[in-house]
Write an enzyme that holds these catalytic residues in place. Structure first.
Site, PDB file in Angstrom:
ATOM      1  N   GLU A  32       0.865  -1.150  -0.009  1.00 47.37           N
ATOM      2  CA  GLU A  32       0.054   0.058  -0.147  1.00 47.37           C
ATOM      3  C   GLU A  32       0.664   1.318  -0.076  1.00 47.37           C
ATOM      4  O   GLU A  32       0.509   2.210  -0.591  1.00 47.37           O
ATOM      5  CB  GLU A  32      -0.866  -0.004   1.211  1.00 47.37           C
ATOM      6  CG  GLU A  32      -2.039  -1.039   0.936  1.00 47.37           C
ATOM      7  CD  GLU A  32      -2.963  -0.680  -0.116  1.00 47.37           C
ATOM      8  OE1 GLU A  32      -3.276   0.257  -0.571  1.00 47.37           O
ATOM      9  OE2 GLU A  32      -3.301  -1.773  -0.855  1.00 47.37           O
ATOM     10  N   TYR A 115      -5.848   6.078   5.700  1.00 48.13           N
ATOM     11  CA  TYR A 115      -6.062   5.044   4.636  1.00 48.13           C
ATOM     12  C   TYR A 115      -5.366   3.848   4.958  1.00 48.13           C
ATOM     13  O   TYR A 115      -5.837   2.665   4.634  1.00 48.13           O
ATOM     14  CB  TYR A 115      -5.345   6.021   3.183  1.00 48.13           C
ATOM     15  CG  TYR A 115      -5.227   4.717   2.345  1.00 48.13           C
ATOM     16  CD1 TYR A 115      -6.494   4.481   1.524  1.00 48.13           C
ATOM     17  CD2 TYR A 115      -4.339   4.136   1.815  1.00 48.13           C
ATOM     18  CE1 TYR A 115      -6.653   3.567   0.572  1.00 48.13           C
ATOM     19  CE2 TYR A 115      -4.202   3.174   1.007  1.00 48.13           C
ATOM     20  CZ  TYR A 115      -5.418   2.849   0.276  1.00 48.13           C
ATOM     21  OH  TYR A 115      -5.529   1.848  -0.541  1.00 48.13           O
ATOM     22  N   ASP A 133      -9.242   6.919  -0.035  1.00 50.19           N
ATOM     23  CA  ASP A 133      -7.922   7.733  -0.710  1.00 50.19           C
ATOM     24  C   ASP A 133      -8.820   8.310  -2.124  1.00 50.19           C
ATOM     25  O   ASP A 133     -10.153   8.359  -1.944  1.00 50.19           O
ATOM     26  CB  ASP A 133      -7.105   6.737  -1.381  1.00 50.19           C
ATOM     27  CG  ASP A 133      -7.582   5.774  -2.290  1.00 50.19           C
ATOM     28  OD1 ASP A 133      -8.648   5.859  -2.749  1.00 50.19           O
ATOM     29  OD2 ASP A 133      -6.819   5.009  -3.099  1.00 50.19           O
TER      30      ASP A 133
END
Ligand code: SF4
Length: 349
Positions: A32, A115, A133
Site C-alpha cells: 500500500e 488510509y 483515498d
C-alpha cells in the site's frame, strides 16, 4: 449503495496482483505504501525485490537508509521509504516486530495514516475500517453527485463516514479492494467506463451525464519553476557526487553538482577553470573536457525543475582533487552504482 451487487462484481472482475496472495500485515503495509501515487505496473517490479531484501519489520528497521533508498530508487516520493523505516523501528520497539491488529494502535505508527490504517485493518486483519483515498472520494462524489473538492479535509470526513456506513462486517477487505479496483479500472478520473460499472443504474452523476464534474476541481495554482545546471564531474576514474541534506526535497539521496540557473557551456567552462585552476582541453595547458548532456525536466507535486547537464572530465591531479572534495565525495564506478539517486536525475545517471 448495493453492496452485495458490488461485491459480486468484484469477485468476477478483481485484478490478480502479487500482494493479494500470501498477504501478511507487513506485506500489505509495504504494497500500500508503494501504491500511493504510483502506478500498479511500476510497483509490480519493486514489490518482490523490496520484500525479499527486507522480509519483515526487523530487517527494515535494522537496514541503513542508503540501502533502503537504493532498493526504492526510481519509485519516487522517497519520504515513503523513510517513513516505512521509522514505522518499522517503532513496530520493533513497541510490538516486538509485529504490526498490531487494533486500528487505534496502527494509526499511531509513524507513517501510517487513516488510509493505510483502513487498508491494513480490513485486508490483513478482516476489520470493517474504510480505506479512503482519492479513488474512493471520486467514486462516492459521483455516486451521489456530491459537489465536494477532493483535497479538502471536510470531503475526506464526509466520504469516510459514508464508506464506514457501507463497509460490511463480512468481507470488509473485499469491499475496500472493490473500491480500489473500480477506481483504477472503471471509474477513472477521465472517461469513466460507466457501461461496465456495477453502479450504472444508481450513479447520480452518470444519470445526469456529468460524471467528470465530480468531484469538483480546485483551481490549479501555477507550479513554480526552478532552473538547474547539473554537472557530472569525473576526476580520472572517479565520479563526484554529494548527498542531499537530511531534510527537505529528495533528502538523503545522492546527486551531482547542481548549480542554480541555466548555464551555457562557456559559463560552465569558466566555473570549472576558476574552481579547478585548469583550462579546457584544446588550449595550451589542455586539461579538461566538457560534454553537453542536453536538457531534461522533472515535475514534482509542487515544483518543476528545468535542467541542463554537462559532463566534465578532469585529470586526477592533486589540486583538482582537493577542489572536487570541497564540493562532495569522489567515488568509484562501483560505489556510484550502489548509491540511490532521485528519478529527477535519471537523464544524467
Ligand atoms: S457509473 Fe460511471 S461515474 Fe458512476 S460510479 Fe460508475 S463509473 Fe463512476
Amino acid at each position: 449503495m448495493d453492496v452485495n451487487a458490488f461485491l459480486s462484481w468484484f469477485w468476477e472482475n478483481r485484478r490478480i496482483l502479487p500482494w493479494r496472495s500470501d498477504r501478511t500485515p507487513y506485506s500489505t503495509w509495504i504494497s500500500e505504501a508503494m501504491l500511493q501515487q504510483t502506478r500498479v505496473a511500476t510497483v509490480l517490479d519493486y514489490y518482490p525485490r523490496f520484500l525479499s531484501r527486507f522480509p519483515d519489520p526487523k530487517a527494515l528497521a535494522t537496514a541503513s537508509e542508503d540501502e533502503v533508498l537504493k532498493v526504492w530508487e526510481g519509485l519516487g516520493y522517497y519520504s515513503r521509504a523513510k517513513n516505512l523505516m521509522k514505522g518499522a523501528a517503532y513496530i520493533c520497539e513497541n510490538y516486538n516486530g509485529d504490526l498490531p491488529s487494533d486500528p487505534d494502535l496502527l494509526i499511531r505508527i509513524p507513517g501510517i495514516g487513516p488510509y493505510m490504517t483502513g487498508a491494513i485493518s480490513s485486508l490483513a486483519f478482516g476489520k470493517a475500517v474504510p480505506a479512503v483515498d482519492g479513488n474512493v472520494i471520486r467514486i462516492y462524489c459521483r455516486l451521489y453527485s456530491l459537489p465536494l473538492i477532493a483535497s479538502e479535509g471536510a470531503t475526506f470526513k464526509e466520504i469516510y463516514k459514508r464508506a464506514g456506513n457501507d463497509i460490511p462486517e463480512e468481507n470488509p477487505g473485499d469491499f475496500n479492494e472493490a473500491l480500489m479496483d473500480l477506481g483504477a479500472t472503471v471509474c477513472t478520473p477521465r472517461s469513466p467506463k460507466c457501461s461496465l460499472c456495477p453502479f450504472s443504474n444508481e450513479c447520480s452523476a452518470f444519470l445526469l451525464g456529468k460524471q467528470e464534474d465530480f468531484p469538483v476541481k480546485k483551481q490549479k495554482k501555477e507550479v513554480p519553476v526552478e532552473e538547474h545546471t547539473i554537472l557530472k564531474i569525473f576526476l580520472g576514474e572517479k565520479i563526484l557526487v554529494r548527498k542531499r541534506p537530511d531534510k527537505g526535497l529528495l533528502s538523503g539521496l545522492y546527486e551531482f553538482i547542481d548549480l542554480t540557473g541555466t548555464l551555457s557551456e562557456k559559463e560552465v567552462e569558466k566555473w570549472a577553470s576558476d574552481l579547478f585552476g585548469q583550462k579546457k582541453k584544446g588550449n595550451s595547458s589542455d586539461h579538461f573536457t566538457i560534454l553537453p548532456l542536453g536538457g531534461a525536466h522533472h515535475i514534482f507535486s509542487h515544483l518543476r525543475w528545468n535542467m541542463t547537464g554537462y559532463e566534465i572530465h578532469l585529470p586526477a591531479e592533486k589540486d583538482a582533487e582537493k577542489a572536487a572534495r570541497s564540493l562532495g565525495d569522489l567515488v568509484s564506478k562501483k560505489e556510484y552504482e550502489a548509491l540511490a539517486f532521485p528519478s529527477a536525475l535519471r537523464a544524467y545517471r
